[in-house]
Structures are given as structure tokens and as C-alpha cells.
Design a protein around this motif. Sequence first.
Motif, short mmCIF file in Angstrom:
data_model
loop_
_atom_site.label_atom_id
_atom_site.label_comp_id
_atom_site.label_asym_id
_atom_site.label_seq_id
_atom_site.Cartn_x
_atom_site.Cartn_y
_atom_site.Cartn_z
N PHE A 181 -10.30 2.90 -2.38
CA PHE A 181 -10.72 2.28 -3.56
C PHE A 181 -9.23 2.17 -4.37
O PHE A 181 -8.74 1.22 -4.81
CB PHE A 181 -11.45 3.11 -4.53
N ASP A 182 -8.21 3.36 -4.47
CA ASP A 182 -6.90 3.26 -4.99
C ASP A 182 -6.24 2.25 -4.27
O ASP A 182 -5.45 1.54 -5.19
CB ASP A 182 -6.35 4.63 -5.04
N GLU A 183 -6.21 2.13 -3.01
CA GLU A 183 -5.61 1.17 -2.30
C GLU A 183 -5.55 -0.30 -2.67
O GLU A 183 -4.81 -1.16 -3.05
CB GLU A 183 -5.47 1.49 -0.69
N VAL A 184 -6.75 -0.48 -2.65
CA VAL A 184 -6.97 -1.96 -2.94
C VAL A 184 -7.26 -2.38 -4.38
O VAL A 184 -7.31 -3.65 -4.80
CB VAL A 184 -8.46 -2.39 -2.34
N GLN A 185 -7.17 -1.54 -5.32
CA GLN A 185 -7.60 -1.76 -6.54
C GLN A 185 -6.56 -2.64 -7.53
O GLN A 185 -7.24 -3.73 -7.99
CB GLN A 185 -7.58 -0.53 -7.60
N PRO A 186 -5.23 -2.62 -7.15
CA PRO A 186 -4.49 -3.58 -7.56
C PRO A 186 -4.91 -5.09 -7.36
O PRO A 186 -4.96 -6.08 -8.37
CB PRO A 186 -3.23 -3.21 -7.29
N ARG A 187 -5.28 -5.36 -6.08
CA ARG A 187 -5.49 -6.69 -5.75
C ARG A 187 -7.22 -6.91 -6.24
O ARG A 187 -7.48 -8.12 -6.81
CB ARG A 187 -5.73 -6.83 -4.20
N LEU A 188 -7.88 -5.92 -6.19
CA LEU A 188 -9.40 -6.09 -6.74
C LEU A 188 -9.33 -6.67 -8.25
O LEU A 188 -10.05 -7.40 -8.70
CB LEU A 188 -10.08 -4.92 -6.49
N ARG A 189 -8.33 -5.89 -9.20
CA ARG A 189 -8.46 -6.16 -10.38
C ARG A 189 -7.83 -7.59 -10.58
O ARG A 189 -8.34 -8.23 -11.50
CB ARG A 189 -7.33 -5.36 -11.06
#
Length: 199
Positions: A181-189
Motif C-alpha cells: 500500500f505504501d509503495e503504490v500510494q503516490p500513484r494511487l493518490r
Amino acid sequence: MPAAVISSYDPAWPARAERLLTEVRTALASLPGSERFVHEHIGSTAVPGLGAKPIVDLQVRMPVLPPLAELAEALAPTPFVPAHGSRPDSPGVHRDAGRPGDQAEPDAYEKRLFHIPAGSAILHVRRTDSPFARFVVDFRDWLRAHPEETRRYEQVKRRLADEHAGASDYDDYTRAKTAFFDEVQPRLREWSVRRAAGS
């Protein structure tokens, strides 16, 4: 609660989720403000093609969380009963953990957790303004829109399930997924903001 076991995607999961959501929606209709509740199928079983624990996750978002006893009474006609977790520190039972970058008052992370004792479904009841409630919906929709990330997430989950296969519960498995979750969060946001803007 047994250790996590990842099953291949089952096309029957969404229909099972919808049946349970219908029961929950009917049961909660007696609560004040129920017309403003949002009922959702979340989690891995809500993402087509994604392997998952064969446990359907549901979410209800409501402006104000009633006391647990009041919710339990309203849900009595359904198979859902309050869940207490495997350990005193089981994640996500009484409140959710904040995500990096969240800006919300601590009370916004409070929740009520219910489950079907046979282990076939979990019901998360969160405040409408819960950042975590928004996160799980955004994450579900992001995976639906990015099949390559869905495949990668399944690989991560299967690896973690193997690593924690000897555990008596899947609390540590749940915590270990946070790294993804932490890894993908910037792209997800970024994707979520673009989607909200209609671009």
C-alpha cells in the motif's frame, strides 16, 4: 481465525456480496439517516481476476457511528455479529490506521467491525469522512483500472501468505501488506485526483 489462504478469483463473489449488502441495507434502514448510508463491496473479492482469501469484505459508510450494541441490534436479522479480532492488537477492529498524507481528526478512524462466524464475510462500518474508507474504495477502483498492478498485488499476497502459513491467524499477513500500500500510494493518490477531476 486460520492463517491466510489465497484462492483463485471466484466470479460468484460479487453476487454473494450483493446479497449480503441487500440484507445489511434492509436491516440498517431502521437507523436514523439510513438514506445517507453508502453500502459497498470492497477488498480483493471486489476486483475481477484477483486471487483472495475467500472472505467477502463489505463496507457501510455513515455520517455518525452508533454504539456497537445499537448496530448489533439492528444487524440481528442478518448473519453478522460483532468481531473482536484474534489478538488484543488485531488491526482494523476498533479503528483504522492512518495512511501517509492523511489529514483528519483521530475520531475519523473509529469503526465498528462485524463478521459472519463461519468466516465467509466481514462488514466494516466506518464514518463517511473516514480517510481509510475512501482509501479502500480508491484502492479497489485503481486495481480494477490497472490489471498489471492487480497481478502484482496477487503475487505479493501469495508470497506473504506462504511466509505466514504457520501462523494461527492472519494479523501479521494483514500488517505485511501495508508495504505494498505504501509503495503504490503516490500513484494511487495521483490517479484518484485525476479521476475526481474528470481527466
